[in-house]
Design a protein around this motif. Sequence first.
Motif, PDB file in Angstrom:
ATOM      1  N   ARG A  79     -19.613  60.163  19.724  1.00  0.00           N
ATOM      2  CA  ARG A  79     -19.329  58.773  19.365  1.00  0.00           C
ATOM      3  C   ARG A  79     -18.229  58.195  20.263  1.00  0.00           C
ATOM      4  NH1 ARG A  79     -20.196  55.254  15.243  1.00  0.00           N
ATOM      5  NH2 ARG A  79     -18.495  53.851  14.672  1.00  0.00           N
ATOM      6  N   VAL A  80     -17.176  58.977  20.510  1.00  0.00           N
ATOM      7  CA  VAL A  80     -16.108  58.523  21.398  1.00  0.00           C
ATOM      8  C   VAL A  80     -16.646  58.274  22.810  1.00  0.00           C
ATOM      9  CG1 VAL A  80     -13.983  59.239  22.541  1.00  0.00           C
ATOM     10  CG2 VAL A  80     -14.251  59.577  20.075  1.00  0.00           C
ATOM     11  N   LEU A  82     -19.698  57.538  23.714  1.00  0.00           N
ATOM     12  CA  LEU A  82     -20.532  56.335  23.730  1.00  0.00           C
ATOM     13  C   LEU A  82     -19.673  55.075  23.671  1.00  0.00           C
ATOM     14  CD1 LEU A  82     -23.468  57.393  21.371  1.00  0.00           C
ATOM     15  CD2 LEU A  82     -23.544  57.117  23.854  1.00  0.00           C
ATOM     16  N   ARG A  83     -18.635  55.110  22.867  1.00  0.00           N
ATOM     17  CA  ARG A  83     -17.765  53.925  22.777  1.00  0.00           C
ATOM     18  C   ARG A  83     -17.111  53.655  24.126  1.00  0.00           C
ATOM     19  NH1 ARG A  83     -14.656  55.290  18.763  1.00  0.00           N
ATOM     20  NH2 ARG A  83     -15.662  54.066  17.121  1.00  0.00           N
ATOM     21  N   CYS A  84     -16.697  54.711  24.819  1.00  0.00           N
ATOM     22  CA  CYS A  84     -16.065  54.530  26.132  1.00  0.00           C
ATOM     23  C   CYS A  84     -17.040  53.977  27.166  1.00  0.00           C
ATOM     24  CB  CYS A  84     -15.484  55.852  26.612  1.00  0.00           C
ATOM     25  SG  CYS A  84     -14.045  56.418  25.671  1.00  0.00           S
ATOM     26  N   ALA A  86     -19.735  52.245  26.446  1.00  0.00           N
ATOM     27  CA  ALA A  86     -20.151  50.928  25.947  1.00  0.00           C
ATOM     28  C   ALA A  86     -21.537  50.538  26.448  1.00  0.00           C
ATOM     29  CB  ALA A  86     -19.123  49.869  26.338  1.00  0.00           C
ATOM     30  N   HIS A  88     -25.300  49.093  26.726  1.00  0.00           N
ATOM     31  CA  HIS A  88     -26.070  48.008  26.147  1.00  0.00           C
ATOM     32  C   HIS A  88     -27.263  48.536  25.357  1.00  0.00           C
ATOM     33  CE1 HIS A  88     -24.151  46.094  29.767  1.00  0.00           C
ATOM     34  NE2 HIS A  88     -23.789  45.267  28.808  1.00  0.00           N
ATOM     35  N   ALA A 104     -24.258  58.790  15.907  1.00  0.00           N
ATOM     36  CA  ALA A 104     -23.072  58.444  16.682  1.00  0.00           C
ATOM     37  C   ALA A 104     -23.001  56.955  16.986  1.00  0.00           C
ATOM     38  CB  ALA A 104     -23.048  59.243  17.985  1.00  0.00           C
ATOM     39  N   ALA A 105     -24.155  56.306  17.059  1.00  0.00           N
ATOM     40  CA  ALA A 105     -24.199  54.893  17.433  1.00  0.00           C
ATOM     41  C   ALA A 105     -23.958  53.953  16.258  1.00  0.00           C
ATOM     42  CB  ALA A 105     -25.555  54.578  18.061  1.00  0.00           C
ATOM     43  N   GLY A 107     -22.614  51.535  13.797  1.00  0.00           N
ATOM     44  CA  GLY A 107     -21.440  50.679  13.827  1.00  0.00           C
ATOM     45  C   GLY A 107     -20.973  50.271  15.198  1.00  0.00           C
ATOM     46  N   LEU A 108     -21.623  50.777  16.257  1.00  0.00           N
ATOM     47  CA  LEU A 108     -21.217  50.423  17.611  1.00  0.00           C
ATOM     48  C   LEU A 108     -21.978  49.220  18.159  1.00  0.00           C
ATOM     49  CD1 LEU A 108     -20.816  53.937  19.299  1.00  0.00           C
ATOM     50  CD2 LEU A 108     -19.093  52.535  18.144  1.00  0.00           C
ATOM     51  N   ILE A 110     -25.145  49.005  19.168  1.00  0.00           N
ATOM     52  CA  ILE A 110     -26.013  49.343  20.300  1.00  0.00           C
ATOM     53  C   ILE A 110     -27.474  49.268  19.841  1.00  0.00           C
ATOM     54  CG2 ILE A 110     -26.590  51.075  22.027  1.00  0.00           C
ATOM     55  CD1 ILE A 110     -23.872  52.374  21.407  1.00  0.00           C
TER      56      ILE A 110
END
Length: 357
Positions: A79-80, A82-84, A86, A88, A104-105, A107-108, A110
């Motif tokens: 998750r970290v 993927l957040r880094c 970012a 589309h 992991a995605a 709330g992000l 995506i």
Amino acid sequence: MIGDPPHRIAYVIGELGKGGAEYQLYELLRHLDRRRFTPRVFVLAPGGWWIEPIRALGVPVEEIPRRGPADVRRLARLRVALRCFAPHLLHTILWSGNSYGRLAALGLGIPVVIAAERVVPAYRGWQVMVERALEQIEVIPNGIDLGRLPPFSLDRRGARSAAGLRRDRRLVAGVGRLDAQKDFPTFLRAAAMIAAEFPDVDFLVVGEGGERAALEALARRLGLGARVVFTGLRHDVPRLLAAVDVLALTSLYEGFPNVLLEAMATGAVAVATDVGGCRELVTSGETGLLVPPRAPAAVAAAVGRVLRDPALVRRLATAARQRVEGTFSVDVMARRTMDAYLRRLDATRAPAAVAAA
């Protein structure tokens, strides 16, 4: 809000060993339009045969392996990551990639594109519920790069010589992991029946796995002796397929087997079990022959029919090659996948599923 290209695409896959889904990912990345897309791969196991070839394409590969037998923090690490990055769009591959990637995605924000096996072993009830929760499914068949394969030929003798095999011995091959799914005991029992009728035919078992010792013992009990060769893991499977007369795929279930595509492209006649993606690739009596699973006698009868009839070989092999050329090229697969990406990126609706056959 999705901006202008290039769009960042994150791929999550369980491992990058030498398997069919992994090969398809490599080919997709090789053909991906970098003016439109910036890819990055996240793999949930260390190492793997395809990691360096993918990195050689200029695509970063980030390994997020499990640390210990019950590493619940791996999801957080993914998750970290993927957040880094970012992305589309997130493209997850096979069950572990799908489950970890989707979780992991959350709330992000995506859009999620899922590449799932067309046919899989019996899922647990909760796994089925997850898959049924997907709202849209688009099927994109696998593709194959014909330019990287040996040339199509109905005469197998030259390819046998080139592969270091006896030119005068016809060959029937089984290819795949030596595990329960591929049902090599059925292949070997069929081979024993074929061997009794065709003294000029030998057999190849191409692949590696946990059942190898048991299969070698079964081959000895069946009296196959030197007429069957266990090659182990090979990285030149298309070269071997160009040398064999028949590929006998005896799997109990399949997604969309790349080995069938390779056989059909190089001129080996396909005899395959009537399961999953095999029946989409092989039209029985037109581009190959289909048989029931767990039926050694049926496999032997179908292979024998091919070995007895050169005219049938010519008709099936030629039609199979034409089908691969027209429907299953890697260019078609990549173009359809990129089109699916762009549709999802242009949309604001709920996530869709793209099922890689």
